[in-house]
Design a protein around this motif. Structure first.
Motif, short mmCIF file in Angstrom:
data_model
loop_
_atom_site.label_atom_id
_atom_site.label_comp_id
_atom_site.label_asym_id
_atom_site.label_seq_id
_atom_site.Cartn_x
_atom_site.Cartn_y
_atom_site.Cartn_z
N GLY A 25 0.82 -1.21 0.00
CA GLY A 25 0.00 0.00 0.00
C GLY A 25 0.86 1.26 0.00
O GLY A 25 0.57 2.24 -0.71
N ILE A 26 1.92 1.25 0.80
CA ILE A 26 2.82 2.41 0.85
C ILE A 26 3.51 2.59 -0.50
O ILE A 26 3.56 3.69 -1.06
CB ILE A 26 3.86 2.23 1.97
N MET A 27 4.07 1.50 -1.04
CA MET A 27 4.75 1.58 -2.33
C MET A 27 3.80 2.04 -3.43
O MET A 27 4.14 2.89 -4.27
CB MET A 27 5.34 0.21 -2.68
N ALA A 28 2.59 1.48 -3.43
CA ALA A 28 1.61 1.83 -4.46
C ALA A 28 1.25 3.32 -4.40
O ALA A 28 1.19 4.00 -5.43
CB ALA A 28 0.35 0.98 -4.29
N GLU A 29 1.04 3.82 -3.20
CA GLU A 29 0.67 5.23 -3.06
C GLU A 29 1.81 6.14 -3.52
O GLU A 29 1.58 7.16 -4.16
CB GLU A 29 0.32 5.52 -1.60
N ARG A 30 3.05 5.75 -3.22
CA ARG A 30 4.19 6.58 -3.61
C ARG A 30 4.41 6.60 -5.11
O ARG A 30 4.85 7.61 -5.68
CB ARG A 30 5.45 6.09 -2.90
N LEU A 31 4.11 5.49 -5.76
CA LEU A 31 4.39 5.39 -7.20
C LEU A 31 3.22 5.79 -8.08
O LEU A 31 3.41 6.01 -9.28
CB LEU A 31 4.81 3.96 -7.54
N ALA A 32 2.02 5.85 -7.52
CA ALA A 32 0.82 6.07 -8.34
C ALA A 32 0.61 7.53 -8.72
O ALA A 32 -0.28 7.83 -9.52
CB ALA A 32 -0.42 5.54 -7.61
N GLY A 33 1.37 8.42 -8.13
CA GLY A 33 1.25 9.84 -8.50
C GLY A 33 -0.11 10.43 -8.22
O GLY A 33 -0.60 11.27 -8.98
N GLY A 34 -0.75 9.96 -7.14
CA GLY A 34 -2.06 10.50 -6.77
C GLY A 34 -3.23 9.78 -7.39
O GLY A 34 -4.39 10.11 -7.10
N ASN A 35 -2.97 8.80 -8.25
CA ASN A 35 -4.06 8.04 -8.87
C ASN A 35 -4.46 6.91 -7.92
O ASN A 35 -3.78 5.89 -7.83
CB ASN A 35 -3.58 7.47 -10.22
N VAL A 36 -5.58 7.09 -7.23
CA VAL A 36 -6.00 6.14 -6.20
C VAL A 36 -6.36 4.78 -6.81
O VAL A 36 -6.10 3.74 -6.20
CB VAL A 36 -7.19 6.71 -5.39
N ALA A 37 -6.94 4.79 -7.99
CA ALA A 37 -7.31 3.52 -8.63
C ALA A 37 -6.07 2.67 -8.93
O ALA A 37 -6.07 1.46 -8.68
CB ALA A 37 -8.09 3.79 -9.92
N ILE A 38 -5.03 3.31 -9.44
CA ILE A 38 -3.80 2.57 -9.73
C ILE A 38 -3.17 2.06 -8.43
O ILE A 38 -2.68 0.93 -8.36
CB ILE A 38 -2.80 3.45 -10.49
N ALA A 39 -3.20 2.90 -7.40
CA ALA A 39 -2.64 2.48 -6.11
C ALA A 39 -3.40 1.29 -5.55
O ALA A 39 -2.79 0.33 -5.05
CB ALA A 39 -2.68 3.65 -5.12
N LEU A 40 -4.73 1.34 -5.63
CA LEU A 40 -5.53 0.22 -5.13
C LEU A 40 -5.28 -1.04 -5.94
O LEU A 40 -5.20 -2.14 -5.39
CB LEU A 40 -7.01 0.59 -5.14
N LEU A 41 -5.14 -0.90 -7.24
CA LEU A 41 -4.88 -2.06 -8.09
C LEU A 41 -3.56 -2.72 -7.72
O LEU A 41 -3.48 -3.95 -7.59
CB LEU A 41 -4.86 -1.64 -9.56
N ALA A 42 -2.53 -1.92 -7.53
CA ALA A 42 -1.23 -2.47 -7.16
C ALA A 42 -1.30 -3.15 -5.80
O ALA A 42 -0.76 -4.25 -5.61
CB ALA A 42 -0.18 -1.36 -7.14
N ASN A 43 -1.96 -2.52 -4.84
CA ASN A 43 -2.14 -3.09 -3.50
C ASN A 43 -2.91 -4.41 -3.57
O ASN A 43 -2.57 -5.39 -2.89
CB ASN A 43 -2.88 -2.07 -2.64
N THR A 44 -3.92 -4.46 -4.43
CA THR A 44 -4.73 -5.66 -4.59
C THR A 44 -3.93 -6.83 -5.15
O THR A 44 -3.97 -7.95 -4.63
CB THR A 44 -5.91 -5.37 -5.55
N ILE A 45 -3.18 -6.57 -6.21
CA ILE A 45 -2.40 -7.64 -6.85
C ILE A 45 -1.37 -8.21 -5.89
O ILE A 45 -1.20 -9.43 -5.77
CB ILE A 45 -1.73 -7.11 -8.13
N ALA A 46 -0.68 -7.31 -5.18
CA ALA A 46 0.34 -7.78 -4.23
C ALA A 46 -0.28 -8.60 -3.11
O ALA A 46 0.26 -9.64 -2.71
CB ALA A 46 1.09 -6.58 -3.64
N THR A 47 -1.42 -8.16 -2.61
CA THR A 47 -2.08 -8.88 -1.52
C THR A 47 -2.55 -10.26 -1.98
O THR A 47 -2.34 -11.26 -1.28
CB THR A 47 -3.27 -8.07 -0.99
#
Length: 253
Positions: A25-47
């Motif tokens: 979640g931390i990594m996704a938020e830092r790399l998503a550039g404010g795009n919450v959907a992309i951050a959630l997608l990355a968090n989802t796949i990793a989980t």
């Protein structure tokens, strides 16, 4: 398997799960550039990926519950001795906080800091009830129909529930408590945790009641007739935990 080894497996598995959830979640938020959907997608796949690996790793040892609701359900179904319930829950909660601390340390954050992420209201509570109902339903259904597929079914369900629930599917009281100590993308405000936990317990209880009826435990005699002798020996006894006989019932996020 000794109680000590099972408890260590549960605690370590839960810690690693939280490290995956919070760290990604931390990594996704830092790399998503404010795009919450992309951050959630990355968090989802990793989980989802981490959950499959952890269930396969620890399932044969402890059942890979990583979740007090799963532990309570397994005990009620007769798959876990009731004397093990409180120790399991204790190590799950302890492991969850350890996993949060480990994730924070990897990203140079305080080990614990209270979340300010508001997650409350009827829609959020109902989402947690539905998410946990589905998790327990998947565990019971697949453990009794296709046990080898259980790790993949559980991870697939949690992956989907990240997106079809308003709460992003915590579905786990230990996870909820620990994520309250993380003011990151994965966090939940401490004041909101009790509502989530109550909804999770309600959803889990409803699923356990219904799916125990839908998937009644096979009689010991029927199992003995259906399973070859060498397989029966390898899988211990027919009265053992379904999760430990093949691949675990599991857990959540």
């Amino acid at each position: 398997m000794s109680v000590a080894r099972r408890l260590v497996a549960e605690g370590l598995g839960t810690a690693m799960l939280l490290a995956v959830v919070v760290g990604s979640g931390i990594m996704a938020e830092r790399l998503a550039g404010g795009n919450v959907a992309i951050a959630l997608l990355a968090n989802t796949i990793a989980t989802g990926a981490g959950l499959v690996a952890l269930i396969l790793m620890f399932g044969a040892m402890s059942g890979a519950h990583f979740n007090p609701v799963v532990t309570l359900s397994e005990a009620w179904l007769g798959n876990l001795p009731r004397r093990d319930v409180l120790p399991y829950i204790a190590v799950q909660v302890t492991g969850a906080f350890a996993g949060v601390a480990a994730a924070h340390a990897m990203f140079d954050a305080p080990l614990f800091f209270a979340s300010e992420h508001v997650r409350t209201g009827a829609s959020q509570w109902w989402s947690e009830c539905v998410a946990t109902f589905g998790l327990i339903a998947v565990i019971i259904g697949t453990s009794r129909s296709r046990p080898a597929a259980t790790p993949f079914a559980v991870a697939a369900y949690i992956t989907s529930a990240y997106w079809f629930t308003a709460s992003t599917s915590f579905a786990n009281p230990a996870v909820t408590l620990a994520r309250a100590a993380s003011n990151t993308f994965a966090g939940i405000r401490p004041a909101d945790a009790p509502g989530f936990i109550a909804a999770q317990l309600l959803g889990g209880a409803a699923a356990a009641l219904l799916f125990r009826w839908l998937y009644p435990a096979p009689a010991a005699a029927a199992i003995a007739d259906a399973v070859p002798v060498d397989a029966a020996v390898a899988n211990t006894a027919t009265s053992g935990n379904v999760a430990r006989r093949s691949v675990p019932a599991r857990t959540e996020q």
